[in-house]
Scaffold this motif. Structure first.
Motif: not given
Length: 601
Positions: A454-482
């Motif tokens: 589930e979203s830690a903040h809300h579903p409209f939050t962008a992923p951290h630029p350094s982790d953008a590729s992880l969004l599609y392979s391992d979303p649990a490890k993605v940091r956010s720009q929150h």
């Protein structure tokens, strides 16, 4: 005093006004033996002398018999108080008004409680008679400070930085995820509006619409019960900007708070310090650290790694296993055995975490069940790692990293409360420690099903630029720009840089969160029409003001708050409505049997 028939307020008369004829309006605060009364209005108090001569007997009778809290008009002459009778505690304490004419505009019946700040009143009674409670100096001061601060915020945002103040709809549709929303029936059978928990979608749509900078003092709604710092309806300072990054939002908010900060609360320094979510959890056991005092969580895994203590080795054998501790200063002197037991019991009941205690004796030696398993070198390293002093108490926990840190973080705050209750001041009540917490995880495992996210903040939050590729392979490890703004251990604001790509937004909703993206089709479609990069933040106005004025609850900074259970005790809302009133909305109430019987009787 423009537009009204008084000449002065009850708080503004000074020695410079002596000899002037004045007309005051206010409430009778106090009356003494027919000699004088104290008149109160929103600005202060004035002592009014009741004439004792026969010619004014009717005036004496009128004012002497006026019940406390009656509304009175008094006309008279300002005089200096007799020598020795000045009151330095009152701004108007050098003068008094000798009454010449008066009128009781409205007599007050017997009060349910006295209108005095120092008299304790049951909160339920205060809320039932909120209009009386609002007369207290404390609530008057809180609401006026709030008003002044909001006005300064408007000036900063709109006048100095080109923000546009836009009202967004209150009736909308359900947002997937997040807090529960209140439903409002419509006249279309089976269709309901939702009251928005924030103007999130609208402010993003305003950016798509090219407004560039949006601001609103927004009313928001959450159907999740009240807590001391929560209300079912609350107010946010809501902000959104186009072409901005995280640092830009942070600078804006720091400037906004510095500009609008009440002078009487001192000044605040910018820039605010910042720490990552992982650092906050590791050192404070929470994502909203109170940095006014130390007692940080210390990792002592390496100190004890070579010991042959079974529970230590067992904890360290797990992938995220650790040994951590907090050091309570002067714990032997200020905490009782009962206090220590209650701390350990709290960790056990809330976090299922066992706690071991270590005491530093006056001779520098350690007292604990652990010491027989530790050599002199290990004991010395432990004392050094925790900076232990005479009479300090250490609480040690072993296990999974997040559980251990969360438990010790809670014990850190409980210990601080106990130490301060015993007379050791740790937190300066006049200090304001702001902190940015950044780099939150984008997703968290669901509590009811840890295999889903589930979203830690809300579903409209962008992923951290350094982790953008992880969004599609391992979303649990993605940091956010929150980013969250924390003040003295309370979250007072939260925001993020938003997803502005329709493709990425659809992926997050459908593939990661397993939500029906059709509910948000209007927003996703808007992102396809040239949406600019954008981000924003919302400051919780009620909570911010309550911390500034040191109120025990946000209910003390809201004019008409709901009770702990979300009820309006003054107007008795929510209330029943008749079947006839429900009919246009195609709703029938199915009553539980016991309530049916109660309504019959």
């Amino acid at each position: 005093n423009s537009f009204v028939t008084r000449t002065n307020t009850c708080g503004e008369l000074r020695s410079a006004h002596v000899g002037q004829k004045v007309t005051l309006y206010g409430w009778v605060q106090y009356q003494r033996q027919g000699l004088f009364l104290v008149l109160r209005d929103f600005q202060g108090l004035t002592q009014v002398i009741i004439p004792q001569d026969e010619a004014h007997s009717h005036l004496k009778e009128l004012l002497s018999s006026a019940p406390v809290e009656s509304v009175v008009r008094v006309t008279g002459t300002v005089s200096p108080r007799p020598l020795g009778q000045q009151n330095p505690k009152m701004p108007t304490g050098d003068i008094e008004v000798k009454a010449e004419t008066a009128e009781i505009l409205n007599s007050c019946k017997k009060l349910p409680f006295e209108i005095k700040d120092f008299i304790k009143k049951a909160e339920a009674l205060r809320m039932q008679y909120r209009y009386l409670d609002l007369r207290s100096a404390r609530l008057q001061s809180n609401l006026r400070l709030r008003s002044a601060m909001v006005m300064r915020m408007r000036q900063y945002l709109c006048n100095l930085h080109g923000f546009v103040d836009v009202e967004t709809p209150t009736l909308f549709k359900r947002t997937p995820g997040g807090a529960k929303e209140f439903l409002v029936p419509s006249r279309e059978a089976g269709k309901f509006y939702s009251l928005p928990q924030s103007p999130q979608q609208f402010k993003q749509l305003l950016m798509v619409g090219g407004l560039d900078r949006y601001f609103q003092v927004a009313r928001c709604y959450r159907d999740e019960g009240s807590r001391p710092d929560r209300q079912p309806e609350f107010t946010q300072i809501d902000i959104e900007m186009s072409f901005v990054d995280q640092a830009g939002i942070q600078r804006l908010i720091e400037g906004l708070l510095q500009y609008s900060w009440p002078e009487e609360r001192g000044s605040i320094r910018t820039p605010f310090p910042s720490m990552t979510y992982e650092e906050a959890l590791a050192e404070y056991g929470t994502d909203k650290p109170d940095t006014r005092f130390g007692m940080k969580i210390v990792d002592i895994s390496d100190v004890l790694r070579g010991s042959n203590i079974h529970f230590v080795q067992n904890a360290l054998s797990y992938p995220h296993g650790c040994i951590r501790a907090i050091c309570i200063p002067q714990g032997v002197r200020y905490l009782t055995n009962k206090d220590l037991e209650s701390l350990k019991e709290s960790a056990k009941s809330q976090f299922n975490q066992e706690i071991m205690e270590i005491i530093c004796r006056p001779d520098g030696s350690l007292k604990s069940l652990l010491t027989k398993f530790l050599g002199e070198k290990e004991q010395s390293e432990l004392i050094q790692a925790l900076n232990m002093q005479e009479d300090d108490v250490v609480l040690l926990a072993a296990g999974e990293h997040k559980q251990v840190c969360s438990a010790l973080g809670a014990l850190r705050l409980l210990s601080a409360d106990l130490l301060e209750a015993a007379g050791l001041q740790l937190r300066d009540p006049t200090a304001f420690h702001f902190l940015w917490v950044v780099d939150f995880p984008l997703f968290l495992p669901k509590a009811e099903n840890p295999t889903e996210l589930e979203s830690a903040h809300h579903p409209f939050t962008a992923p951290h630029p350094s982790d953008a590729s992880l969004l599609y392979s391992d979303p649990a490890k993605v940091r956010s720009q929150h980013y969250d703004l924390v003040l003295n251990g309370s979250e007072v604001g939260g925001g993020s840089i938003r997803i502005h790509s329709a493709e990425q937004q659809r992926f997050v909703l459908e593939k990661v969160l397993k939500e029906d993206s059709e509910v948000l089709s209007h927003l996703i479609e808007a992102l396809e029409f040239g949406a600019p990069p954008h981000g924003g933040i919302a400051l919780g106005l009620d909570r911010l003001i309550s911390l500034i004025v040191d109120a025990p609850s946000i209910r003390d900074v809201i004019a008409f708050p709901k009770s702990f259970r979300g009820r309006d005790l003054m107007g008795n809302a929510p209330d029943y409505v008749t079947p006839e009133e429900l009919e246009p909305y195609h709703i029938q109430v199915s009553w539980p049997l016991e309530e049916k019987e109660a309504k019959k009787n």
